[in-house]
Motif scaffolding. Structure first.
Motif, PDB file in Angstrom:
ATOM      1  N   VAL A   1       0.836  -1.198   0.000  1.00  0.00           N
ATOM      2  CA  VAL A   1       0.000   0.000   0.000  1.00  0.00           C
ATOM      3  C   VAL A   1       0.870   1.246   0.000  1.00  0.00           C
ATOM      4  CG1 VAL A   1      -1.697   1.313   1.358  1.00  0.00           C
ATOM      5  CG2 VAL A   1      -1.902  -1.180   1.147  1.00  0.00           C
ATOM      6  N   LEU A   2       0.421   2.278  -0.715  1.00  0.00           N
ATOM      7  CA  LEU A   2       1.132   3.559  -0.773  1.00  0.00           C
ATOM      8  C   LEU A   2       0.456   4.564   0.149  1.00  0.00           C
ATOM      9  CD1 LEU A   2       1.595   3.879  -4.657  1.00  0.00           C
ATOM     10  CD2 LEU A   2       3.125   2.807  -3.006  1.00  0.00           C
ATOM     11  N   LEU A   3       1.207   5.024   1.141  1.00  0.00           N
ATOM     12  CA  LEU A   3       0.738   6.093   2.016  1.00  0.00           C
ATOM     13  C   LEU A   3       1.415   7.387   1.599  1.00  0.00           C
ATOM     14  CD1 LEU A   3       0.963   4.379   5.541  1.00  0.00           C
ATOM     15  CD2 LEU A   3      -1.006   4.461   3.985  1.00  0.00           C
ATOM     16  N   GLY A   4       0.628   8.390   1.258  1.00  0.00           N
ATOM     17  CA  GLY A   4       1.178   9.684   0.869  1.00  0.00           C
ATOM     18  C   GLY A   4       1.185  10.635   2.049  1.00  0.00           C
ATOM     19  N   LEU A   5       2.354  11.225   2.328  1.00  0.00           N
ATOM     20  CA  LEU A   5       2.478  12.207   3.397  1.00  0.00           C
ATOM     21  C   LEU A   5       2.416  13.597   2.778  1.00  0.00           C
ATOM     22  CD1 LEU A   5       5.370  10.604   5.507  1.00  0.00           C
ATOM     23  CD2 LEU A   5       2.949   9.970   5.362  1.00  0.00           C
TER      24      LEU A   5
ATOM     25  N   ALA B   1      10.309   6.574  12.881  1.00  0.00           N
ATOM     26  CA  ALA B   1       9.384   5.932  13.813  1.00  0.00           C
ATOM     27  C   ALA B   1       8.564   4.850  13.117  1.00  0.00           C
ATOM     28  CB  ALA B   1       8.465   6.976  14.449  1.00  0.00           C
ATOM     29  N   ALA B   2       8.116   5.141  11.901  1.00  0.00           N
ATOM     30  CA  ALA B   2       7.348   4.157  11.142  1.00  0.00           C
ATOM     31  C   ALA B   2       8.220   2.962  10.762  1.00  0.00           C
ATOM     32  CB  ALA B   2       6.759   4.800   9.892  1.00  0.00           C
TER      33      ALA B   2
ATOM     34  N   ALA C   1      -2.213   0.697  10.822  1.00  0.00           N
ATOM     35  CA  ALA C   1      -1.437   1.008  12.022  1.00  0.00           C
ATOM     36  C   ALA C   1      -0.355   2.041  11.738  1.00  0.00           C
ATOM     37  CB  ALA C   1      -0.819  -0.267  12.588  1.00  0.00           C
ATOM     38  N   LEU C   2       0.313   1.904  10.598  1.00  0.00           N
ATOM     39  CA  LEU C   2       1.371   2.858  10.264  1.00  0.00           C
ATOM     40  C   LEU C   2       0.790   4.231   9.923  1.00  0.00           C
ATOM     41  CD1 LEU C   2       3.839   0.608   8.237  1.00  0.00           C
ATOM     42  CD2 LEU C   2       4.206   1.628  10.494  1.00  0.00           C
ATOM     43  N   ALA C   3      -0.357   4.241   9.264  1.00  0.00           N
ATOM     44  CA  ALA C   3      -1.010   5.526   8.982  1.00  0.00           C
ATOM     45  C   ALA C   3      -1.373   6.221  10.288  1.00  0.00           C
ATOM     46  CB  ALA C   3      -2.246   5.319   8.119  1.00  0.00           C
ATOM     47  N   ASP C   4      -1.888   5.462  11.249  1.00  0.00           N
ATOM     48  CA  ASP C   4      -2.234   6.038  12.552  1.00  0.00           C
ATOM     49  C   ASP C   4      -0.982   6.543  13.276  1.00  0.00           C
ATOM     50  OD1 ASP C   4      -4.905   5.532  12.165  1.00  0.00           O
ATOM     51  OD2 ASP C   4      -4.928   3.679  13.342  1.00  0.00           O
ATOM     52  N   LEU C   5       0.101   5.761  13.210  1.00  0.00           N
ATOM     53  CA  LEU C   5       1.352   6.170  13.853  1.00  0.00           C
ATOM     54  C   LEU C   5       1.858   7.476  13.251  1.00  0.00           C
ATOM     55  CD1 LEU C   5       4.423   3.925  14.659  1.00  0.00           C
ATOM     56  CD2 LEU C   5       4.716   6.073  13.472  1.00  0.00           C
ATOM     57  N   LEU C   6       1.831   7.573  11.928  1.00  0.00           N
ATOM     58  CA  LEU C   6       2.312   8.773  11.251  1.00  0.00           C
ATOM     59  C   LEU C   6       1.426   9.976  11.571  1.00  0.00           C
ATOM     60  CD1 LEU C   6       3.290   7.103   7.886  1.00  0.00           C
ATOM     61  CD2 LEU C   6       4.859   8.355   9.364  1.00  0.00           C
ATOM     62  N   ARG C   7       0.135   9.737  11.666  1.00  0.00           N
ATOM     63  CA  ARG C   7      -0.768  10.840  12.041  1.00  0.00           C
ATOM     64  C   ARG C   7      -0.482  11.304  13.464  1.00  0.00           C
ATOM     65  NH1 ARG C   7      -4.882   7.405   9.166  1.00  0.00           N
ATOM     66  NH2 ARG C   7      -5.079   8.358   7.090  1.00  0.00           N
ATOM     67  N   ALA C   8      -0.187  10.353  14.342  1.00  0.00           N
ATOM     68  CA  ALA C   8       0.151  10.705  15.721  1.00  0.00           C
ATOM     69  C   ALA C   8       1.445  11.510  15.786  1.00  0.00           C
ATOM     70  CB  ALA C   8       0.269   9.437  16.573  1.00  0.00           C
ATOM     71  N   GLN C   9       2.303  11.348  14.768  1.00  0.00           N
ATOM     72  CA  GLN C   9       3.554  12.101  14.686  1.00  0.00           C
ATOM     73  C   GLN C   9       3.358  13.462  14.021  1.00  0.00           C
ATOM     74  OE1 GLN C   9       6.964  11.030  15.354  1.00  0.00           O
ATOM     75  NE2 GLN C   9       6.147   9.322  16.532  1.00  0.00           N
TER      76      GLN C   9
ATOM     77  N   GLU D   1       1.695  13.938  10.955  1.00  0.00           N
ATOM     78  CA  GLU D   1       1.559  13.884   9.501  1.00  0.00           C
ATOM     79  C   GLU D   1       0.092  13.879   9.070  1.00  0.00           C
ATOM     80  OE1 GLU D   1       3.985  14.068   7.191  1.00  0.00           O
ATOM     81  OE2 GLU D   1       5.259  14.415   8.916  1.00  0.00           O
ATOM     82  N   THR D   2      -0.163  14.464   7.904  1.00  0.00           N
ATOM     83  CA  THR D   2      -1.429  14.278   7.201  1.00  0.00           C
ATOM     84  C   THR D   2      -1.196  13.163   6.189  1.00  0.00           C
ATOM     85  OG1 THR D   2      -2.027  16.607   7.461  1.00  0.00           O
ATOM     86  CG2 THR D   2      -3.176  15.371   5.749  1.00  0.00           C
ATOM     87  N   VAL D   3      -1.927  12.077   6.331  1.00  0.00           N
ATOM     88  CA  VAL D   3      -1.646  10.845   5.577  1.00  0.00           C
ATOM     89  C   VAL D   3      -2.830  10.500   4.682  1.00  0.00           C
ATOM     90  CG1 VAL D   3      -1.006   8.398   5.747  1.00  0.00           C
ATOM     91  CG2 VAL D   3      -0.252  10.020   7.523  1.00  0.00           C
ATOM     92  N   PHE D   4      -2.531  10.144   3.438  1.00  0.00           N
ATOM     93  CA  PHE D   4      -3.543   9.707   2.488  1.00  0.00           C
ATOM     94  C   PHE D   4      -3.156   8.322   1.958  1.00  0.00           C
ATOM     95  CE2 PHE D   4      -3.074  14.332   2.093  1.00  0.00           C
ATOM     96  CZ  PHE D   4      -4.365  14.769   2.383  1.00  0.00           C
ATOM     97  N   VAL D   5      -4.120   7.422   1.826  1.00  0.00           N
ATOM     98  CA  VAL D   5      -3.890   6.152   1.143  1.00  0.00           C
ATOM     99  C   VAL D   5      -4.076   6.435  -0.339  1.00  0.00           C
ATOM    100  CG1 VAL D   5      -4.608   3.759   0.871  1.00  0.00           C
ATOM    101  CG2 VAL D   5      -4.736   4.848   3.129  1.00  0.00           C
ATOM    102  N   ILE D   6      -2.972   6.407  -1.096  1.00  0.00           N
ATOM    103  CA  ILE D   6      -3.037   6.924  -2.469  1.00  0.00           C
ATOM    104  C   ILE D   6      -2.904   5.860  -3.552  1.00  0.00           C
ATOM    105  CG2 ILE D   6      -2.163   9.168  -1.729  1.00  0.00           C
ATOM    106  CD1 ILE D   6       0.526   8.446  -3.016  1.00  0.00           C
ATOM    107  N   GLY D   7      -2.653   4.604  -3.188  1.00  0.00           N
ATOM    108  CA  GLY D   7      -2.537   3.595  -4.230  1.00  0.00           C
ATOM    109  C   GLY D   7      -1.876   2.333  -3.741  1.00  0.00           C
ATOM    110  N   GLN D   8      -1.397   1.533  -4.696  1.00  0.00           N
ATOM    111  CA  GLN D   8      -0.734   0.288  -4.344  1.00  0.00           C
ATOM    112  C   GLN D   8       0.268  -0.117  -5.409  1.00  0.00           C
ATOM    113  OE1 GLN D   8      -3.820  -2.662  -3.935  1.00  0.00           O
ATOM    114  NE2 GLN D   8      -4.057  -2.940  -6.131  1.00  0.00           N
ATOM    115  N   ILE D   9       1.118  -1.075  -5.039  1.00  0.00           N
ATOM    116  CA  ILE D   9       2.131  -1.612  -5.952  1.00  0.00           C
ATOM    117  C   ILE D   9       1.493  -2.671  -6.838  1.00  0.00           C
ATOM    118  CG2 ILE D   9       4.354  -2.794  -6.108  1.00  0.00           C
ATOM    119  CD1 ILE D   9       4.475   0.056  -4.986  1.00  0.00           C
ATOM    120  N   THR D  10       1.857  -2.637  -8.127  1.00  0.00           N
ATOM    121  CA  THR D  10       1.292  -3.567  -9.109  1.00  0.00           C
ATOM    122  C   THR D  10       2.408  -4.233  -9.909  1.00  0.00           C
ATOM    123  OG1 THR D  10       1.149  -1.859 -10.817  1.00  0.00           O
ATOM    124  CG2 THR D  10      -0.748  -2.105  -9.330  1.00  0.00           C
TER     125      THR D  10
END
Length: 347
Positions: free
Chosen positions: A180-184, A236-237, A316-324, A326-335
């Motif tokens: 999964v791609l998380l965009g910061l 941290a992530a 979990a990592l998106a939540d961790l980054l937000r707690a740090q 960050e504004t985090v978006f799930v933007i895609g995935q690896i293909t």
């Protein structure tokens, strides 16, 4: 030869006393960046750093160097010099963390035609702040006064960062289909594409001191928003597990930077509807008539860093980054397809 005709270095335009005064002026700011491993202060012929004292047992060193680019011209023209030092640090340390390395120390190079202590100190104070915010020690640098090389208050900056990781802990690693791609979120244009930015502003007819058409304050101040520092959050992530790669979105945009951390047989699908295009890019695109494809390969378009993560760790990592912070978006995935494919629309 008559003594009264003798020349000094100052007569040639180089003021050694000013250089010494600058070193003394910036020592307190540099001292605020001290961290475990620093062995000496500014002023020597070289700077010492103890990797064992920094907590490493079998370290591999990682080095990066960069500049700020033509964003400097806006800072010089507006006199708003306090944040370009942050840009300089960010462009180096954000790259280091993409290798899985913790940035340890930083050195800067400041070159100008005539050294103005206040100007240089404001820039270097910004460098020190960037180092402090990323846990990196400012342990040395060089100030070069070169008459005839730079004119009208112009100056240039270069930065050099060194980090470390334990052997075998480098990124990228284990990137696979379905990751999964998380965009910061970015903080504006950051430090790439400013030759085009300046061209667009020239075409718009606005001055740097004009009210910002896409936000508060002046246009110049808005475009000088400093590059975000992702170091502590990304580390941290990484230490939490499940992070396989990081891509710093700099020159080349999403289109060219994400593939740098992917195996040759893998690509990515990015959903452009997953995040809002920040107002600065909306304005630049409208004023410059910039096509979406050009926007995506020139600017960060609102995403300053991409984290490639295991699917079962994404939430979990998106939540961790937000707690740090960050504004985090799930933007895609690896293909399985190569390169970056987009769906949806930014504009």
């Amino acid at each position: 030869m008559n003594v009264k005709d003798g020349l000094s270095y100052a007569d040639a335009g180089v003021d050694i006393d000013a250089g010494n005064a600058l070193v003394e002026r910036i020592k307190p700011a540099a001292a605020t960046t001290n961290r475990p491993g620093v062995m000496d202060g500014l002023g020597g012929f070289g700077a010492l750093f103890d990797l064992k004292a920094a907590g490493y047992s079998d370290p591999v060193l990682v080095a990066a160097t960069d500049g700020v680019g033509t964003k400097l011209k806006i800072a010089i023209d507006t006199g708003l010099l306090d944040t370009v030092g942050i840009d300089l640090v960010a462009m180096c340390v954000n790259d280091l963390v993409c290798q899985g390395a913790e940035p340890l120390f930083f050195l800067d190079y400041f070159a100008t035609g005539k050294l103005e202590i206040d100007q240089a100190a404001r820039v270097i104070d910004g460098i020190a702040l960037g180092c402090k915010l990323s846990g990196t020690a400012l342990i040395g640098g060089e100030t070069a006064e070169m008459p005839g090389m730079y004119h009208g208050g112009d100056f240039d900056l270069a930065g050099f960062a060194v980090g470390a990781m334990e052997r075998g802990a480098s990124l990228p690693a284990n990137v696979a289909e379905g990751n999964v791609l998380l965009g910061l979120a970015s903080n504006g244009v950051h430090s790439n594409g400013y030759s085009l930015v300046r061209k667009i502003v020239e075409r718009s007819g606005l001055g740097w001191d004009a009210p910002c058409p896409f936000g508060d304050g002046t246009l110049g101040a808005a475009l000088l928003a400093p590059t975000r520092l992702y170091v502590k959050q990304a580390l941290a992530a990484y230490r939490a597990g499940g992070l396989n790669a990081l891509a710093h979105i700099t020159g080349g945009g999403l289109t060219e930077n994400l593939p740098r951390v992917l195996p040759k047989d893998l690509g990515a699908v990015i959903d452009l509807d997953a995040w809002p295009l920040p107002p600065v890019f909306q304005w630049l695109a409208a004023q410059g008539g910039i096509a979406q494809s050009e926007l995506l390969k020139t600017f960060n378009s609102g995403i300053g860093m991409i984290a490639v993560v295991e699917p079962d760790k994404a939430d979990a990592l998106a939540d961790l980054l937000r707690a740090q912070g960050e504004t985090v978006f799930v933007i895609g995935q690896i293909t399985k397809s190569e390169g970056v494919t987009y769906k949806g629309s930014l504009l």
